[in-house]
Design an enzyme around this catalytic site. Structure first.
Site, PDB file in Angstrom:
ATOM      1  N   ASP A   1       0.854  -1.193   0.000  1.00  0.00           N
ATOM      2  CA  ASP A   1       0.000   0.000   0.000  1.00  0.00           C
ATOM      3  C   ASP A   1       0.883   1.233   0.000  1.00  0.00           C
ATOM      4  O   ASP A   1       1.983   1.230   0.565  1.00  0.00           O
ATOM      5  CB  ASP A   1      -0.907   0.024   1.230  1.00  0.00           C
ATOM      6  CG  ASP A   1      -1.947  -1.074   1.202  1.00  0.00           C
ATOM      7  OD1 ASP A   1      -2.416  -1.418   0.111  1.00  0.00           O
ATOM      8  OD2 ASP A   1      -2.297  -1.587   2.282  1.00  0.00           O
ATOM      9  N   ASP A  26      -7.207  -1.355  -4.318  1.00  0.00           N
ATOM     10  CA  ASP A  26      -8.224  -0.966  -3.336  1.00  0.00           C
ATOM     11  C   ASP A  26      -9.136   0.116  -3.898  1.00  0.00           C
ATOM     12  O   ASP A  26     -10.359   0.100  -3.686  1.00  0.00           O
ATOM     13  CB  ASP A  26      -7.567  -0.459  -2.050  1.00  0.00           C
ATOM     14  CG  ASP A  26      -6.735  -1.525  -1.361  1.00  0.00           C
ATOM     15  OD1 ASP A  26      -7.093  -2.710  -1.474  1.00  0.00           O
ATOM     16  OD2 ASP A  26      -5.735  -1.173  -0.714  1.00  0.00           O
TER      17      ASP A  26
END
Length: 211
Positions: A143, A177
């Site tokens: 991420d 995401d």
């Protein structure tokens, strides 16, 4: 929308997602941050693959999560194929394509990253390292997108959290995401159009072209 166009959406999202993750993994040390704007940072973290860094306890928790997500991707893939076959709304097809791409993108991390990267704790990682940090199906999801739009102390009059320091938005996520969230958002915001009746004019046009 044709299945070919839906797959193109999936491919583009996957490509951007994986290129961004590989770049971050091979150029950033874990925890490193670059300030792009006051409200946008590139901040490298890794997690076990669940929302908000949640982790399934136990020795086989990560393996279970990865296998479950693989099964889910096959289900979403069938949903996409079936939606195109039934000439469903473009809203639905695009949303499902985004969700499929996002889920698939994070699965790639979980399945492969543990065996093709070394860890990123003290230096940027090496792709296809001779000393990988994990095993098959036990990779960590990369991420990097962080949007701390507002930071400050909440007013005392807010029940329960008043007086606490708060950051909006404090989640760190990736392109995959974003694709999942966008797809789900389309299904929620455009629910009636996504699950409504088939676009008859578009179907008629497709049938004429096929003829």
């Amino acid at each position: 929308m044709s299945l070919k166009k839906a797959y193109l959406i999936v491919f583009i999202i996957l490509l951007v997602d994986q290129l961004s993750k590989i770049y971050i993994k091979t150029n950033f040390v874990l925890g490193e941050e670059i300030k792009v704007f006051d409200w946008f940072r590139i901040h490298f973290i890794e997690n076990e693959g669940m929302a908000w860094g949640t982790k399934i306890p136990g020795d086989y928790g990560k393996l279970f999560l990865t296998l479950f997500r693989i099964v889910a991707v096959f289900g979403i893939g069938y949903w996409l194929w079936d939606s195109v076959r039934k000439h469903s709304s473009n809203y639905l097809i695009v949303a499902v394509a985004l969700i499929l791409a996002g889920a698939f993108g994070n699965i790639i991390d979980s399945v492969f990253y543990g065996v093709i990267f070394n860890d990123s704790h003290h230096a940027a990682s090496t792709l296809f390292s001779d000393n990988p940090y994990g095993t098959w199906f036990h990779g960590k999801v990369v991420d990097m997108l962080y949007f701390p739009i507002w930071k400050g102390t909440l007013p005392e009059w807010i029940p329960g959290v008043g007086g606490n320091y708060f950051t909006f938005f404090n989640a760190i996520f990736n392109i995959a995401d974003m694709a999942i969230s966008t797809g789900v958002g389309i299904l929620i915001v455009f629910n009636k159009r996504a699950f409504g009746t088939t676009n008859k004019e578009e179907v008629a046009t497709n049938e004429e072209m096929a003829a």
